[in-house]
Design a protein around this motif. Structure first.
Motif, PDB file in Angstrom:
ATOM      1  N   ASP A  18      10.833   9.231  14.377  1.00  0.00           N
ATOM      2  CA  ASP A  18      11.810   8.866  13.369  1.00  0.00           C
ATOM      3  C   ASP A  18      11.667   7.370  13.061  1.00  0.00           C
ATOM      4  N   GLY A  19      11.863   7.005  11.793  1.00  0.00           N
ATOM      5  CA  GLY A  19      11.792   5.600  11.407  1.00  0.00           C
ATOM      6  C   GLY A  19      10.393   5.076  11.176  1.00  0.00           C
ATOM      7  N   ALA A  20       9.385   5.952  11.250  1.00  0.00           N
ATOM      8  CA  ALA A  20       7.999   5.506  11.081  1.00  0.00           C
ATOM      9  C   ALA A  20       7.727   5.086   9.638  1.00  0.00           C
ATOM     10  N   THR A  21       6.768   4.178   9.477  1.00  0.00           N
ATOM     11  CA  THR A  21       6.237   3.837   8.163  1.00  0.00           C
ATOM     12  C   THR A  21       5.004   4.690   7.942  1.00  0.00           C
ATOM     13  N   VAL A  22       5.041   5.520   6.889  1.00  0.00           N
ATOM     14  CA  VAL A  22       3.984   6.489   6.632  1.00  0.00           C
ATOM     15  C   VAL A  22       3.287   6.136   5.320  1.00  0.00           C
ATOM     16  N   LEU A  23       2.007   5.820   5.398  1.00  0.00           N
ATOM     17  CA  LEU A  23       1.209   5.556   4.211  1.00  0.00           C
ATOM     18  C   LEU A  23       0.608   6.881   3.760  1.00  0.00           C
ATOM     19  N   ILE A  24       0.866   7.274   2.516  1.00  0.00           N
ATOM     20  CA  ILE A  24       0.405   8.562   2.008  1.00  0.00           C
ATOM     21  C   ILE A  24      -0.515   8.337   0.820  1.00  0.00           C
ATOM     22  N   GLY A  25      -1.764   8.777   0.956  1.00  0.00           N
ATOM     23  CA  GLY A  25      -2.738   8.595  -0.111  1.00  0.00           C
ATOM     24  C   GLY A  25      -2.379   9.382  -1.352  1.00  0.00           C
ATOM     25  N   ARG A 151       1.754  -2.546   6.718  1.00  0.00           N
ATOM     26  CA  ARG A 151       1.120  -1.807   7.810  1.00  0.00           C
ATOM     27  C   ARG A 151       1.805  -0.462   7.987  1.00  0.00           C
ATOM     28  N   GLY A 152       1.051   0.516   8.446  1.00  0.00           N
ATOM     29  CA  GLY A 152       1.611   1.834   8.666  1.00  0.00           C
ATOM     30  C   GLY A 152       1.554   2.251  10.121  1.00  0.00           C
ATOM     31  N   ASP A 153       2.545   3.000  10.537  1.00  0.00           N
ATOM     32  CA  ASP A 153       2.470   3.646  11.847  1.00  0.00           C
ATOM     33  C   ASP A 153       1.502   4.818  11.788  1.00  0.00           C
ATOM     34  N   VAL A 154       1.470   5.465  10.614  1.00  0.00           N
ATOM     35  CA  VAL A 154       0.561   6.591  10.417  1.00  0.00           C
ATOM     36  C   VAL A 154       0.171   6.659   8.951  1.00  0.00           C
ATOM     37  N   ALA A 155      -1.062   7.064   8.690  1.00  0.00           N
ATOM     38  CA  ALA A 155      -1.540   7.304   7.328  1.00  0.00           C
ATOM     39  C   ALA A 155      -1.903   8.771   7.192  1.00  0.00           C
ATOM     40  N   LEU A 156      -1.508   9.364   6.084  1.00  0.00           N
ATOM     41  CA  LEU A 156      -1.868  10.748   5.764  1.00  0.00           C
ATOM     42  C   LEU A 156      -2.741  10.703   4.520  1.00  0.00           C
ATOM     43  N   ILE A 157      -3.993  11.131   4.637  1.00  0.00           N
ATOM     44  CA  ILE A 157      -4.924  11.010   3.522  1.00  0.00           C
ATOM     45  C   ILE A 157      -5.708  12.304   3.332  1.00  0.00           C
ATOM     46  N   LYS A 158      -6.275  12.446   2.145  1.00  0.00           N
ATOM     47  CA  LYS A 158      -7.078  13.619   1.815  1.00  0.00           C
ATOM     48  C   LYS A 158      -8.514  13.185   1.574  1.00  0.00           C
ATOM     49  N   ALA A 159      -9.441  13.741   2.348  1.00  0.00           N
ATOM     50  CA  ALA A 159     -10.862  13.440   2.191  1.00  0.00           C
ATOM     51  C   ALA A 159     -11.595  14.718   1.796  1.00  0.00           C
ATOM     52  N   GLU A 160     -12.877  14.593   1.581  1.00  0.00           N
ATOM     53  CA  GLU A 160     -13.689  15.736   1.174  1.00  0.00           C
ATOM     54  C   GLU A 160     -14.470  16.326   2.343  1.00  0.00           C
ATOM     55  N   ASN A 176      -9.043   7.046  -4.012  1.00  0.00           N
ATOM     56  CA  ASN A 176      -7.994   6.055  -4.290  1.00  0.00           C
ATOM     57  C   ASN A 176      -7.563   5.201  -3.093  1.00  0.00           C
ATOM     58  N   PHE A 177      -6.357   5.392  -2.560  1.00  0.00           N
ATOM     59  CA  PHE A 177      -5.835   4.515  -1.507  1.00  0.00           C
ATOM     60  C   PHE A 177      -6.276   4.925  -0.098  1.00  0.00           C
ATOM     61  N   GLY A 178      -6.971   6.042   0.033  1.00  0.00           N
ATOM     62  CA  GLY A 178      -7.301   6.561   1.350  1.00  0.00           C
ATOM     63  C   GLY A 178      -7.999   5.577   2.273  1.00  0.00           C
ATOM     64  N   PRO A 179      -9.093   4.941   1.841  1.00  0.00           N
ATOM     65  CA  PRO A 179      -9.808   4.052   2.747  1.00  0.00           C
ATOM     66  C   PRO A 179      -8.985   2.872   3.259  1.00  0.00           C
ATOM     67  N   VAL A 180      -8.218   2.213   2.379  1.00  0.00           N
ATOM     68  CA  VAL A 180      -7.449   1.053   2.846  1.00  0.00           C
ATOM     69  C   VAL A 180      -6.268   1.494   3.697  1.00  0.00           C
ATOM     70  N   MET A 181      -5.687   2.642   3.393  1.00  0.00           N
ATOM     71  CA  MET A 181      -4.582   3.134   4.218  1.00  0.00           C
ATOM     72  C   MET A 181      -5.045   3.493   5.622  1.00  0.00           C
ATOM     73  N   ALA A 182      -6.246   4.065   5.729  1.00  0.00           N
ATOM     74  CA  ALA A 182      -6.785   4.390   7.051  1.00  0.00           C
ATOM     75  C   ALA A 182      -6.959   3.138   7.899  1.00  0.00           C
ATOM     76  N   THR A 188      -4.339   7.590  11.841  1.00  0.00           N
ATOM     77  CA  THR A 188      -4.702   8.187  10.554  1.00  0.00           C
ATOM     78  C   THR A 188      -5.035   9.655  10.741  1.00  0.00           C
ATOM     79  N   ILE A 189      -4.413  10.478   9.908  1.00  0.00           N
ATOM     80  CA  ILE A 189      -4.674  11.915   9.903  1.00  0.00           C
ATOM     81  C   ILE A 189      -5.222  12.271   8.529  1.00  0.00           C
ATOM     82  N   ALA A 190      -6.351  12.964   8.499  1.00  0.00           N
ATOM     83  CA  ALA A 190      -6.995  13.304   7.236  1.00  0.00           C
ATOM     84  C   ALA A 190      -7.279  14.797   7.158  1.00  0.00           C
ATOM     85  N   THR A 191      -7.084  15.359   5.981  1.00  0.00           N
ATOM     86  CA  THR A 191      -7.577  16.710   5.734  1.00  0.00           C
ATOM     87  C   THR A 191      -8.959  16.612   5.106  1.00  0.00           C
ATOM     88  N   VAL A 192      -9.797  17.595   5.401  1.00  0.00           N
ATOM     89  CA  VAL A 192     -11.131  17.678   4.797  1.00  0.00           C
ATOM     90  C   VAL A 192     -11.379  19.119   4.387  1.00  0.00           C
TER      91      VAL A 192
END
Length: 233
Positions: A18-25, A151-160, A176-182, A188-192
């Motif tokens: 709870d209270g996390a900063t989440v960067l979302i691509g 800064r993020g506690d966690v980043a959620l991004i979509k990759a190929e 887009n923002f995925g690389p810098v957010m990671a 960092t959690i990514a879907t592929v």
């Protein structure tokens, strides 16, 4: 043996507090990690600060996270679109805090966090309400505002494409923002859509090295009648 492939989205999302900063691509609807956002809703973390270029579209993805009441504050550049009614209602009712950041500043503030830059001066926003009470300077005759990293506690991004070490490539505008957010997040959690063997990816094509990635999750992609793509049911 390093293996960052998670068995499921639920496993990958475990432990987000709870209270996390989440960067979302994502940029509009391009590159939004909808499956991970759905997983975050199911995971249950609340009082989140979310960083994204937009503030959600319709009732799905980021808008669904807002509608679920899990977000305390959103930091973004373009909160309002024709279908941003979820954000509009929450913001106008005082249930959601907004920090509006010019798009270039947003990208650079995130990049600065990943690069270890403590702060930087930027001309965008000088003399406007966006500058707030931050320090300003005249440098070489030009006016600048002091900007701080995001800064993020966690980043959620979509990759190929990815491998078990977490190396990632992206598909066109979905990058887009995925690389810098990671780079800017502790985790960092990514879907592929494809997981390949080690060494199969040309090192020159790797956009996000695995050192910046904690977990990857494979998601299916199926063709639609219109020739686009959607996630499998």
């Amino acid at each position: 043996m390093i293996n960052k492939i998670a068995r499921s989205i639920a496993d990958a999302m475990a432990g987000i507090p709870d209270g996390a900063t989440v960067l979302i691509g994502g940029f509009g609807t391009a590159g939004i990690p909808n499956e991970l956002i759905d997983g975050l809703i199911e995971q249950g973390a609340k009082e989140l600060t979310v960083v994204n270029n937009n503030a959600g579209n319709g009732d799905t993805g980021l808008a669904a996270l807002l509608k679920a009441g899990r977000v305390r504050k959103i930091i973004c550049s373009f909160p309002r679109q024709a279908d941003s009614y979820v954000f509009d209602e929450l913001y106008r009712s005082g249930k959601l805090e907004l920090e509006l950041v010019p798009q270039g500043n947003l990208a650079e503030r995130i990049r600065a966090a990943g690069a270890g830059v403590g702060a930087f001066f930027c001309p965008t926003g000088y003399g406007t309400q966006l500058a707030g009470e931050r320090e300003t300077r005249i440098i070489d005759g030009k006016q600048y505002v002091l900007e701080y990293p995001i800064r993020g506690d966690v980043a959620l991004i979509k990759a190929e494409q990815g491998d078990r070490w977490g190396n990632l490539t992206y598909r066109k505008a979905a990058r887009n923002f995925g690389p810098v957010m990671a780079m800017a997040s502790d985790r960092t959690i990514a879907t592929v859509h494809e997981i390949v063997e080690l060494g199969q990816m040309d090192p020159e094509t790797v956009v996000t090295p695995g050192i910046f990635v904690s977990n990857i999750v494979k998601i299916d992609r199926v063709a639609t009648q219109a020739g686009g793509f959607k996630k499998a049911a």
